[in-house]
Design an enzyme around this catalytic site. Structure first.
Site, PDB file in Angstrom:
ATOM      1  N   ASP A  10      14.565 -79.802   4.184  1.00 37.76           N
ATOM      2  CA  ASP A  10      14.966 -79.241   2.926  1.00 37.76           C
ATOM      3  C   ASP A  10      16.619 -79.077   3.167  1.00 37.76           C
ATOM      4  OD1 ASP A  10      15.125 -77.999   0.350  1.00 37.76           O
ATOM      5  OD2 ASP A  10      15.122 -76.271   1.374  1.00 37.76           O
ATOM      6  N   ASP A  12      19.220 -77.188   0.583  1.00 37.77           N
ATOM      7  CA  ASP A  12      19.778 -75.777   0.064  1.00 37.77           C
ATOM      8  C   ASP A  12      18.996 -74.758   0.945  1.00 37.77           C
ATOM      9  OD1 ASP A  12      21.480 -76.158  -2.260  1.00 37.77           O
ATOM     10  OD2 ASP A  12      19.689 -77.290  -3.297  1.00 37.77           O
ATOM     11  N   ASP A 208      13.014 -73.489   3.589  1.00 38.94           N
ATOM     12  CA  ASP A 208      13.280 -72.048   3.344  1.00 38.94           C
ATOM     13  C   ASP A 208      12.357 -71.606   2.104  1.00 38.94           C
ATOM     14  OD1 ASP A 208      14.800 -73.492   1.094  1.00 38.94           O
ATOM     15  OD2 ASP A 208      15.659 -71.490   0.902  1.00 38.94           O
TER      16      ASP A 208
HETATM   17 MG   LIG Z   1      15.627 -74.892  -0.106  1.00 43.31          MG
END
Ligand SMILES: [Mg+2]
Length: 261
Positions: A10, A12, A208
């Site tokens: 991922d 961001d 995250d």
């Molecule tokens: Mg993310």
């Protein structure tokens, strides 16, 4: 245990926040490449094209090819093509519209709502007027498609509402669930795995968010690593039913995971 061949990252909150790279991102990716691992970048963020993501990564010293970058905007374009949905009303930004146009989809402007589908992603120029037209289009029979349902996303020093907040406005008004393209849907994941010709047992997801990155891994039976540099706090983690296979403070600690070697 099978050897891990593909790592799906991922972006961001994992590689960067806003325009600032996170500690160890560049070095870790380089080390993994030296080990001969395949790297993929998979983001729910629909605001930029794959070419813009490549440039963004390059500014941080991270080399990536466009073929390694998989976004919800690109995935949505592919989905529309597959389903023969040719005209779209879009609540979203230029990156999403570009990916759709490149796939041969006609992106209409207000007040035209004679469309096959309504596509919703993060739109920092979202207005009540756009919501009204999207609502009318779906009530007229257009398919309701969400690029992602992320509640939030992390910037340098703050967390802001994500595309899911806008999807929810339309979903609530319509009392109808959209078709979801982004994580935790398996649509993009299957494309990534197919592209690299690896098995699920040879794949790891690094993210995250518990309700997107980690949940997608759990649904697919793929190993997951949660990084704590994005939106998830340790408290949320301990209260969640989504349990990752490993947790690291930041991407720089990834190389210490024994089963990843
Ligand atoms: Mg993310």
């Amino acid at each position: 245990m099978e050897k891990m061949k593909l790592l799906i990252f991922d972006m961001d909150g994992v590689i960067y926040r806003g325009n600032s790279p996170l500690p160890g991102a560049k070095e870790t990716l380089e080390a993994l490449r030296r080990q001969g691992k395949f790297i993929a970048f998979l983001t729910n963020n629909s605001t930029m094209t794959r070419f813009q993501y490549r440039r963004k990564l390059a500014h941080m010293g991270i080399k990536a090819s466009v073929k390694e970058i998989f976004t919800s905007a690109w995935g949505t374009a592919l989905f529309l093509k597959e389903k023969n949905l040719k005209r779209a009303f879009v609540i979203g930004e230029e990156g999403l519209k570009k990916e759709l146009r490149w796939a041969g989809i006609e992106v209409v402007s207000l007040p035209d709502i004679d469309v096959d589908c309504v596509v919703v992603g993060l739109d920092r120029k979202f207005t009540y007027k756009k919501l009204c037209y999207a609502f009318k289009a779906v009530r007229k029979g257009a398919q309701f498609i969400a690029t992602n349902k992320d509640w939030t996303f992390p910037l340098e020093n703050e967390i802001v509402p994500g595309g899911g907040a806008i999807v929810s406005a339309l979903q609530f008004a319509l009392n109808q669930e959209p078709i979801l393209i982004g994580k935790p849907s398996l649509f993009l994941l299957e494309l990534v795995i197919k592209h690299f010709k690896v098995s699920k047992g040879e794949t790891v997801i690094v993210g995250d968010r518990l309700d997107t990155d980690i949940e997608m891994g759990l649904r697919a039976g793929i190993k997951t690593v949660l990084v704590l540099t994005g939106v998830t706090t340790e408290e949320e983690l301990s209260n969640s039913t989504f349990k990752p296979d490993a947790i690291v403070k930041n991407i720089g600690e990834l190389l210490q995971i024994e089963w990843l070697k």
